[in-house]
Design an enzyme around this catalytic site. Structure first.
Site, short mmCIF file in Angstrom:
data_model
loop_
_atom_site.label_atom_id
_atom_site.label_comp_id
_atom_site.label_asym_id
_atom_site.label_seq_id
_atom_site.Cartn_x
_atom_site.Cartn_y
_atom_site.Cartn_z
N SER A 12 -51.22 22.19 -60.56
CA SER A 12 -50.74 22.12 -61.94
C SER A 12 -51.63 21.15 -62.72
CB SER A 12 -49.28 21.63 -61.99
OG SER A 12 -48.78 21.65 -63.30
N CYS B 194 -55.51 23.64 -70.87
CA CYS B 194 -55.80 23.60 -72.30
C CYS B 194 -56.57 22.33 -72.69
CB CYS B 194 -54.51 23.68 -73.11
SG CYS B 194 -53.64 25.26 -72.92
N THR C 81 -41.22 43.40 -61.63
CA THR C 81 -42.22 44.46 -61.61
C THR C 81 -41.58 45.78 -61.18
OG1 THR C 81 -42.84 44.15 -59.29
CG2 THR C 81 -43.92 42.72 -60.92
N PRO D 255 -38.49 45.89 -57.04
CA PRO D 255 -37.38 44.98 -57.37
C PRO D 255 -37.49 43.61 -56.73
CG PRO D 255 -36.57 47.16 -56.76
CD PRO D 255 -38.02 47.15 -56.43
N ILE E 118 -40.27 41.87 -56.42
CA ILE E 118 -41.47 41.17 -56.88
C ILE E 118 -41.38 40.94 -58.39
CG2 ILE E 118 -43.99 41.21 -57.05
CD1 ILE E 118 -44.05 43.08 -54.66
N ALA F 284 -43.36 38.92 -61.83
CA ALA F 284 -44.70 38.49 -62.27
C ALA F 284 -44.56 37.73 -63.58
CB ALA F 284 -45.63 39.68 -62.44
N ASP G 293 -50.29 34.80 -67.62
CA ASP G 293 -51.35 35.53 -68.31
C ASP G 293 -51.60 36.92 -67.75
OD1 ASP G 293 -51.56 33.15 -69.61
OD2 ASP G 293 -53.53 32.60 -68.81
N TYR H 238 -38.08 15.42 -96.01
CA TYR H 238 -39.02 15.06 -97.07
C TYR H 238 -39.08 13.55 -97.27
CZ TYR H 238 -40.52 13.74 -101.75
OH TYR H 238 -41.14 13.10 -102.80
N LYS I 222 -40.60 20.14 -102.68
CA LYS I 222 -40.70 21.59 -102.43
C LYS I 222 -41.75 21.76 -101.34
CE LYS I 222 -41.45 22.63 -106.77
NZ LYS I 222 -41.67 23.37 -108.05
#
Length: 770
Positions: A40, A44, A276, A279, A281, A283, A286, A429, A437
């Site tokens: 892990s 990014c 998938t 039944p 399995i 997934a 990406d 705000y 606004k």
């Protein structure tokens, strides 16, 4: 009986599934296979580590295998790849990548999280030394090792998606020259073209050699450390490093070999439970094909957020729960030097391709209250259903506040809100953070006006080649036209429109526009209520420039300057300067001044230096970077250098010998002469007259100011003067204000309180007094 759960792949989807499964069951046996050494890591964050923003490699490790096992009691097997799935026996064959040893592991439930692999295009030489893709920490270490050895030289980045843009920035930050090659006509292909136009400008401003509509046809290794990249535009590039970032594709080899169903987009087909065609399995991540939230069309959306949620849902269902993945809307954000671009929902390109009806609006508010320092421009595009106003998509680009607005709009899309709901949202705000606004409200107001029929709009495509029964009307002030207008447009400033309305033909449709859309809307309302057919250009001239590709140019080779603190300034040499930069005779600090303040200071000082000497201006106003180029083009002086550093912009302008005889004849010469008639002695009207006059003078015009009877009070001396007067003259003398400091407001003077408030704001904003 406790289930045996095998997970293939770690990182976002697999690691989330493993952790969630353990939180749901202390008895389940959980084994996770990961071909790399890290289960892990923050993939990014890899470009930011290469660029030096993240200094410590260890910070990229979200969890080590040892820590993950201690906390979750998951059997983590790194450097192990699953090579085969036997669905009949419900087992997998796992291979140690170092020794080659294989062993068979049975499962009750199998969760696949193989991710996506970088596309390595079939380019001759793509496998040469010095050519890399970026997927994991091993790739990162190899790229960084090469970059660390290079003190100078050029890198070529192939592809302008997330990784390509982030790597281009990272390598520029390391001091390398960068060429970015993109086959499409734009970077960040997921967004619409006009929204990425500022990114092109930003990349070029920071010294990236941007080549759009260009492909790499060959990479030749000249020797061990030098590469030659051949491009389709015929301009080869010598490089020390090449990054292939042309995209990713789902890694489905294992699933295909096992006979699992593959969707039409090439991802593993899953149902709403992420199960998938087998039944047993599941997934995630990406590698799977998901459904778009709007419209339900299949899509591949390789983002970390969805992968984490999918891992959690798959674990739920693996342990008997009934959790549903409620589709994906593609919310994303990307940093490109000083700008951020974000999007959510469907783009105009996607909506157009699907045949779905939509309407769009563009607005250009500020990131927070304009009177609080640091407000930056924000361009926001909103797409909505023209029937019921449901929000379909949004995109934003700017230097600040983009992520906040995209997140709000992502929630709005998920909740099925309409543009009227956006107008009614009560958002936090305070001047440093937003506006009364908010840009979300602002976009809602504009879109609701369109939906309700209060503001018929047109778009840039409508004004590029207007029909014979249409007239383009530019309602900006004359001084603004110096930076450009739409060809063929008639100019009547908004404040003069009612008095000059008879100049417009009533047998034509008026297409009105201003800089960003607000004054165009007001003009459209005036004309519509006066019986004209009129539409307003959504987003104004600013959006038109982005659509037609006429953003102010910031082109030139880069030049590096190191300041006293050792920081590198990315500068732009904007002229052929064989003799080097001209000597700077005057430095102007215009930080904090708003447009046209910096330009006016420049115009004031340039005439005080000798011809051939330069004036340098540092400004924080976001419009200055574009305005200074237009000002030089208008006045004939030379913009020699622009430099971006720490949020400010530094311009060096060389004075040229600009004589009246050099001006264009007839109409061109007259265009450089202005007469301002000052009719009123009211403070606000007088200020408006002087601001327009100063702006015109700063743009190189000769300005005459004519004062009527009431306007003369502005010039009246503040102290009494002994003059013989008759009775009438004495009466008028008592009624008239004595000089500029005694003027009152035309409206809401409030016994002087309103005037005092305005003057206080002027002092804080460095606005010159009358």
């Amino acid at each position: 009986m406790s289930p045996r759960i095998l997970i293939v792949g770690g990182v976002a989807g697999g690691a989330s599934a493993a952790a969630r499964a353990r939180r749901l069951s202390e008895d389940a046996e959980i084994i996770m296979f990961e071909r790399g050494e890290s289960i892990s890591f923050a993939n990014c964050g890899l470009p930011y580590y290469i660029g030096g923003v993240i200094a410590d490699r260890a910070r990229l490790l979200v969890q080590t295998p040892e820590a993950f096992h201690r906390r979750y009691r998951v059997d983590v097997r790194t450097r192990t790849t699953v090579v085969r799935i036997d669905r009949k026996t419900k087992s997998v064959v796992a291979r140690d990548v170092l020794t080659g040893d294989e062993r068979t592991e049975p499962y009750d439930v199998l969760i696949l999280s193989p991710g996506a692999e970088p596309v390595r295009p079939p380019i001759p030489g793509a496998d040469a030394p010095g050519v890399f893709t970026l997927r994991n920490l091993d790739d990162t270490d190899r790229i960084k090792a090469v970059a660390d050895r290079l003190e100078s030289g050029r890198a070529v980045v192939v592809g302008g998606g997330y990784i390509g843009l982030e790597m281009a920035e990272a390598l520029r930050q390391r001091g390398l020259d960068v060429t970015l090659v993109e086959l499409a006509k734009q970077v960040f292909i997921a967004a619409d073209p006009e929204m990425v136009a500022p990114l092109h400008q930003q990349l070029e401003y920071h010294g990236v050699d941007l080549r759009l509509g260009t492909s790499v046809t060959e990479i030749r290794a000249e020797d061990e450390t030098h590469l030659h990249v051949v491009t389709s535009d015929g301009r080869g590039v010598d490089a020390r490093l090449v990054i292939l970032a042309v995209g990713v594709r789902p890694e489905t080899g294992l699933a295909r070999a096992a006979g699992l169903e593959i969707g039409p987009t090439g991802g593993i087909a899953v149902d709403e439970h992420l199960r998938t065609s087998d039944p047993a399995i599941f997934a995630v991540g990406d590698a799977v094909e998901v459904r778009q939230l709007i419209g339900g069309s299949p899509a591949l959306i390789p983002l970390a957020g969805p992968a984490n949620r999918q891992g959690r849902i798959a674990a739920d269902n693996a342990l008997g729960r009934d959790s549903v993945y409620k589709r994906t809307q593609g919310t994303a954000v990307c940093k490109v030097f000083d700008l951020t671009i974000g999007m959510t929902g469907l783009s105009e390109k996607s909506l157009s391709a699907s045949g779905r009806r939509y309407e769009k609006i563009h607005v250009h508010p500020s990131s927070h209250a304009g009177y609080y320092p640091g407000a930056m421009p924000l361009s926001l595009k909103l797409l909505f259903d023209p029937g019921n106003g449901v929000v379909l998509g949004a995109q934003a680009v700017g230097a600040a506040g983009v992520d906040k607005r995209i997140d709000v709009l992502a929630v709005a899309i998920r909740a099925g809100l309409t543009v009227h709901d956006l107008a009614e949202q009560e958002l936090a705000y305070a001047p440093p953070y937003g506006s009364a606004k908010d840009p979300i409200n602002y976009a809602g107001f504009v879109a609701a006006n369109v939906l309700d029929g209060d503001m018929p709009i047109c778009h840039a495509a409508d004004v590029v080649e207007p029909r014979g029964d249409q007239l383009l009307l530019d309602v900006r002030d004359p001084a603004e036209l110096a930076v450009g207008t739409i060809p063929g447009a008639v100019n009547i400033p908004l404040d003069e429109l009612r008095d000059r309305i008879d100049e417009l033909p009533r047998d034509k449709e008026i297409l009105a526009f201003c800089q960003v859309g607000l004054r165009g809307y007001l003009a459209a309302r005036i004309l519509t209520l006066s019986g004209f057919r009129c539409r307003n250009l959504s987003g104004g001239y600013k959006t038109y420039q982005a659509v037609v590709g006429h953003l102010p140019p910031e082109e030139a080779p880069p030049h590096e300057v190191v300041d006293d603190a050792g920081q590198v300034e990315t500068t732009r040499i904007l002229a052929d300067a064989e003799d080097g930069l001209a000597a700077v005779a005057k430095e102007i600090d215009a930080r904090g001044l708003q447009c046209p303040g910096p330009i006016m200071r420049l115009a004031e000082e340039i005439c005080r230096v000798d011809v051939g000497r330069a004036v340098a201006v540092v400004a924080t106003d976001p419009g200055f970077r574009a305005d200074v180029g237009a000002w030089c083009a208008s006045t004939g002086h030379e913009l020699r250098l622009l430099a971006a550093h720490d949020g400010a912009c530094r311009a060096v302008v060389v004075r040229r010998d600009v004589r009246p005889a050099a001006q264009p004849a007839a109409a061109g010469a007259l265009a450089k002469q202005k007469t301002i008639v000052v009719f009123s002695g009211d403070f606000d009207k007088a200020m408006a007259a002087f601001i327009i006059a100063n702006g015109a003078a700063a743009m190189g015009s000769r300005v005459t100011m004519f004062f009527t009877f009431w306007g003369l009070n502005i010039l009246r001396r503040s102290e009494p003067v002994a003059v013989r007067k008759n009775l009438v003259e004495r009466m008028f003398g008592r009624m008239m204000p004595r000089g500029a400091e005694r003027l009152a407001l035309s409206k809401m003077n409030l016994g002087g309180a309103g005037l005092a408030m305005i003057k206080g704001i002027m002092r804080r904003k460095n606005v010159a007094s009358l």
